[in-house]
Design a protein around this motif. Sequence first.
Motif, mmCIF file in Angstrom:
data_model
loop_
_atom_site.group_PDB
_atom_site.id
_atom_site.type_symbol
_atom_site.label_atom_id
_atom_site.label_comp_id
_atom_site.label_asym_id
_atom_site.label_seq_id
_atom_site.Cartn_x
_atom_site.Cartn_y
_atom_site.Cartn_z
ATOM 1 N N LYS A 147 0.813 -1.213 0.000
ATOM 2 C CA LYS A 147 0.000 0.000 0.000
ATOM 3 C C LYS A 147 0.852 1.271 0.000
ATOM 4 C CE LYS A 147 -4.232 -1.660 0.135
ATOM 5 N NZ LYS A 147 -5.229 -1.365 -0.940
ATOM 6 N N LEU A 148 2.024 1.193 0.617
ATOM 7 C CA LEU A 148 2.895 2.367 0.721
ATOM 8 C C LEU A 148 3.933 2.436 -0.400
ATOM 9 C CD1 LEU A 148 3.524 2.338 4.585
ATOM 10 C CD2 LEU A 148 2.151 3.999 3.308
ATOM 11 N N TRP A 149 3.843 1.529 -1.354
ATOM 12 C CA TRP A 149 4.886 1.403 -2.375
ATOM 13 C C TRP A 149 5.113 2.684 -3.179
ATOM 14 C CZ3 TRP A 149 8.572 -1.869 -2.234
ATOM 15 C CH2 TRP A 149 9.420 -2.008 -3.342
ATOM 16 N N GLU A 150 4.039 3.381 -3.523
ATOM 17 C CA GLU A 150 4.193 4.607 -4.312
ATOM 18 C C GLU A 150 4.978 5.665 -3.546
ATOM 19 O OE1 GLU A 150 3.503 5.026 -7.527
ATOM 20 O OE2 GLU A 150 3.019 2.884 -7.429
ATOM 21 N N ALA A 151 4.744 5.768 -2.245
ATOM 22 C CA ALA A 151 5.487 6.733 -1.428
ATOM 23 C C ALA A 151 6.952 6.334 -1.300
ATOM 24 C CB ALA A 151 4.852 6.841 -0.037
ATOM 25 N N LEU A 152 7.217 5.036 -1.264
ATOM 26 C CA LEU A 152 8.595 4.547 -1.215
ATOM 27 C C LEU A 152 9.319 4.844 -2.526
ATOM 28 C CD1 LEU A 152 7.852 1.127 0.506
ATOM 29 C CD2 LEU A 152 9.354 2.879 1.454
ATOM 30 N N LYS A 153 8.647 4.603 -3.633
ATOM 31 C CA LYS A 153 9.261 4.886 -4.933
ATOM 32 C C LYS A 153 9.559 6.374 -5.086
ATOM 33 C CE LYS A 153 6.299 3.064 -7.793
ATOM 34 N NZ LYS A 153 5.737 2.631 -9.107
ATOM 35 N N LYS A 154 8.682 7.184 -4.585
ATOM 36 C CA LYS A 154 8.832 8.632 -4.713
ATOM 37 C C LYS A 154 10.105 9.122 -4.021
ATOM 38 C CE LYS A 154 5.019 10.860 -4.231
ATOM 39 N NZ LYS A 154 3.843 11.571 -3.624
ATOM 40 N N ALA A 155 10.532 8.403 -2.985
ATOM 41 C CA ALA A 155 11.724 8.821 -2.238
ATOM 42 C C ALA A 155 13.019 8.545 -2.997
ATOM 43 C CB ALA A 155 11.755 8.121 -0.885
ATOM 44 N N GLU A 156 12.975 7.695 -4.021
ATOM 45 C CA GLU A 156 14.145 7.382 -4.852
ATOM 46 C C GLU A 156 15.349 6.958 -4.003
ATOM 47 O OE1 GLU A 156 14.918 10.613 -7.464
ATOM 48 O OE2 GLU A 156 13.104 10.275 -8.668
ATOM 49 N N GLY A 157 15.306 5.765 -3.525
ATOM 50 C CA GLY A 157 16.390 5.256 -2.688
ATOM 51 C C GLY A 157 15.898 4.875 -1.306
ATOM 52 N N ALA A 158 14.601 4.679 -1.176
ATOM 53 C CA ALA A 158 14.016 4.298 0.114
ATOM 54 C C ALA A 158 14.469 2.904 0.519
ATOM 55 C CB ALA A 158 12.486 4.346 0.026
ATOM 56 N N ARG A 159 14.269 2.595 1.788
ATOM 57 C CA ARG A 159 14.641 1.288 2.313
ATOM 58 C C ARG A 159 13.445 0.647 3.004
ATOM 59 N NH1 ARG A 159 20.714 0.840 3.659
ATOM 60 N NH2 ARG A 159 21.597 2.573 2.513
ATOM 61 N N VAL A 160 13.266 -0.633 2.731
ATOM 62 C CA VAL A 160 12.278 -1.431 3.444
ATOM 63 C C VAL A 160 13.061 -2.465 4.250
ATOM 64 C CG1 VAL A 160 10.337 -3.031 3.282
ATOM 65 C CG2 VAL A 160 10.527 -1.127 1.650
ATOM 66 N N VAL A 161 12.888 -2.447 5.556
ATOM 67 C CA VAL A 161 13.611 -3.363 6.437
ATOM 68 C C VAL A 161 12.594 -4.221 7.185
ATOM 69 C CG1 VAL A 161 15.184 -3.584 8.389
ATOM 70 C CG2 VAL A 161 15.497 -1.720 6.732
ATOM 71 N N THR A 162 12.707 -5.525 7.046
ATOM 72 C CA THR A 162 11.836 -6.436 7.774
ATOM 73 C C THR A 162 12.660 -7.182 8.820
ATOM 74 O OG1 THR A 162 10.309 -6.728 5.915
ATOM 75 C CG2 THR A 162 10.321 -8.445 7.586
ATOM 76 N N VAL A 163 12.262 -7.054 10.077
ATOM 77 C CA VAL A 163 13.000 -7.678 11.173
ATOM 78 C C VAL A 163 12.586 -9.145 11.287
ATOM 79 C CG1 VAL A 163 13.465 -7.630 13.646
ATOM 80 C CG2 VAL A 163 13.142 -5.481 12.388
ATOM 81 N N SER A 164 13.574 -10.023 11.352
ATOM 82 C CA SER A 164 13.328 -11.460 11.403
ATOM 83 C C SER A 164 14.349 -12.086 12.349
ATOM 84 C CB SER A 164 13.440 -12.057 9.992
ATOM 85 O OG SER A 164 13.246 -13.444 10.019
ATOM 86 N N SER A 165 14.605 -13.377 12.178
ATOM 87 C CA SER A 165 15.672 -14.047 12.927
ATOM 88 C C SER A 165 16.057 -15.324 12.191
ATOM 89 C CB SER A 165 15.226 -14.374 14.357
ATOM 90 O OG SER A 165 14.562 -15.615 14.398
ATOM 91 N N SER A 166 17.049 -16.000 12.720
ATOM 92 C CA SER A 166 17.516 -17.232 12.073
ATOM 93 C C SER A 166 16.558 -18.394 12.296
ATOM 94 C CB SER A 166 18.901 -17.612 12.592
ATOM 95 O OG SER A 166 18.861 -17.808 14.003
ATOM 96 N N ARG A 167 15.455 -18.183 13.015
ATOM 97 C CA ARG A 167 14.513 -19.265 13.287
ATOM 98 C C ARG A 167 13.862 -19.787 12.007
ATOM 99 N NH1 ARG A 167 15.062 -21.749 17.965
ATOM 100 N NH2 ARG A 167 12.878 -22.361 17.925
ATOM 101 N N HIS A 168 13.945 -19.006 10.923
ATOM 102 C CA HIS A 168 13.346 -19.481 9.673
ATOM 103 C C HIS A 168 14.052 -20.727 9.148
ATOM 104 C CE1 HIS A 168 16.883 -17.572 7.958
ATOM 105 N NE2 HIS A 168 16.640 -18.202 6.838
ATOM 106 N N THR A 169 15.256 -20.995 9.653
ATOM 107 C CA THR A 169 16.017 -22.119 9.123
ATOM 108 C C THR A 169 15.511 -23.472 9.606
ATOM 109 O OG1 THR A 169 17.615 -22.073 10.946
ATOM 110 C CG2 THR A 169 18.085 -20.672 9.038
ATOM 111 N N ILE A 170 14.655 -23.494 10.617
ATOM 112 C CA ILE A 170 14.244 -24.785 11.165
ATOM 113 C C ILE A 170 12.755 -25.055 10.970
ATOM 114 C CG2 ILE A 170 16.080 -24.841 12.868
ATOM 115 C CD1 ILE A 170 14.072 -23.960 14.965
ATOM 116 N N ILE A 171 12.163 -24.418 9.985
ATOM 117 C CA ILE A 171 10.747 -24.673 9.706
ATOM 118 C C ILE A 171 10.580 -24.969 8.225
ATOM 119 C CG2 ILE A 171 10.178 -22.243 9.357
ATOM 120 C CD1 ILE A 171 7.923 -24.726 11.149
ATOM 121 N N LEU A 172 9.870 -26.014 7.913
ATOM 122 C CA LEU A 172 9.623 -26.365 6.527
ATOM 123 C C LEU A 172 8.435 -25.597 5.985
ATOM 124 C CD1 LEU A 172 10.106 -30.238 6.615
ATOM 125 C CD2 LEU A 172 11.590 -28.567 5.495
ATOM 126 N N LEU A 173 8.442 -25.323 4.684
ATOM 127 C CA LEU A 173 7.355 -24.574 4.074
ATOM 128 C C LEU A 173 6.019 -25.285 4.237
ATOM 129 C CD1 LEU A 173 6.479 -22.129 2.468
ATOM 130 C CD2 LEU A 173 7.063 -23.357 0.362
#
Length: 223
Positions: A147-173
């Motif tokens: 939903k915010l993609w247009e505002a991100l593009k407008k900034a020309e060099g914006a950053r999207v950061v998603t906080v996660s952890s290494s726990r994704h390595t031990i779960i199957l899809l």
Amino acid sequence: MEQNNYNGTLQKPVGSGFNAVSTTSDVIKEVDLNGKIAIVTGGDGGLGLEITKTLSKAGAAVIVPARDIEKAKLNLQGIANVEVEPMNLTEPVSITSFAEKFLASDRQLHMLINNAGIMWTPLQRDSRGYEAQFSTNHLGHFQLTAKLWEALKKAEGARVVTVSSSRHTIILLYYLMMLIIIRENTTNLRRTANLKQLTCYLLLNLIKKPVRSVSVLIHCIPV
């Protein structure tokens, strides 16, 4: 012993000069963010609160969407350049309302930090019937980013950061498919919690593929 299902590329040092004992003050030192706008989900508590403080200290205007407005305002009291807006990541209408209000302001968005998340909670479902962790940690952030993609593009060099952890390595899809999409109940809260980490990486890849030519940098940060 837990099985490790990780088959991807192992992380390698990026030579940033920072390490495990570096503080946010170390990282932000001499960085001028005056004129920049950031949205930080979960920015009124825990890691998110430290992110908000640090960005504000560097001069950025920080918007913190929150379910509990009064609690958020109390936690953010005394921090400069902070706005608090209502938003519930488990409710699509709430996300759309927040995003549309920001877009209507015609401002650029320089940083979107998808930090909020829940884990190991009792089984709950959103209004659509999706499990609350999956709804909050993945579906909500994916919708918000889109939903915010247009505002991100407008900034020309914006950053999207998603906080996660290494726990994704031990779960199957297939756990994602079975426990969430099919909406099967689960009593293994640890495995369900690991879905947050996996879905953060799914969000990253789903967004990256169609926008390689757009000047928005996308990162997934394991903590």
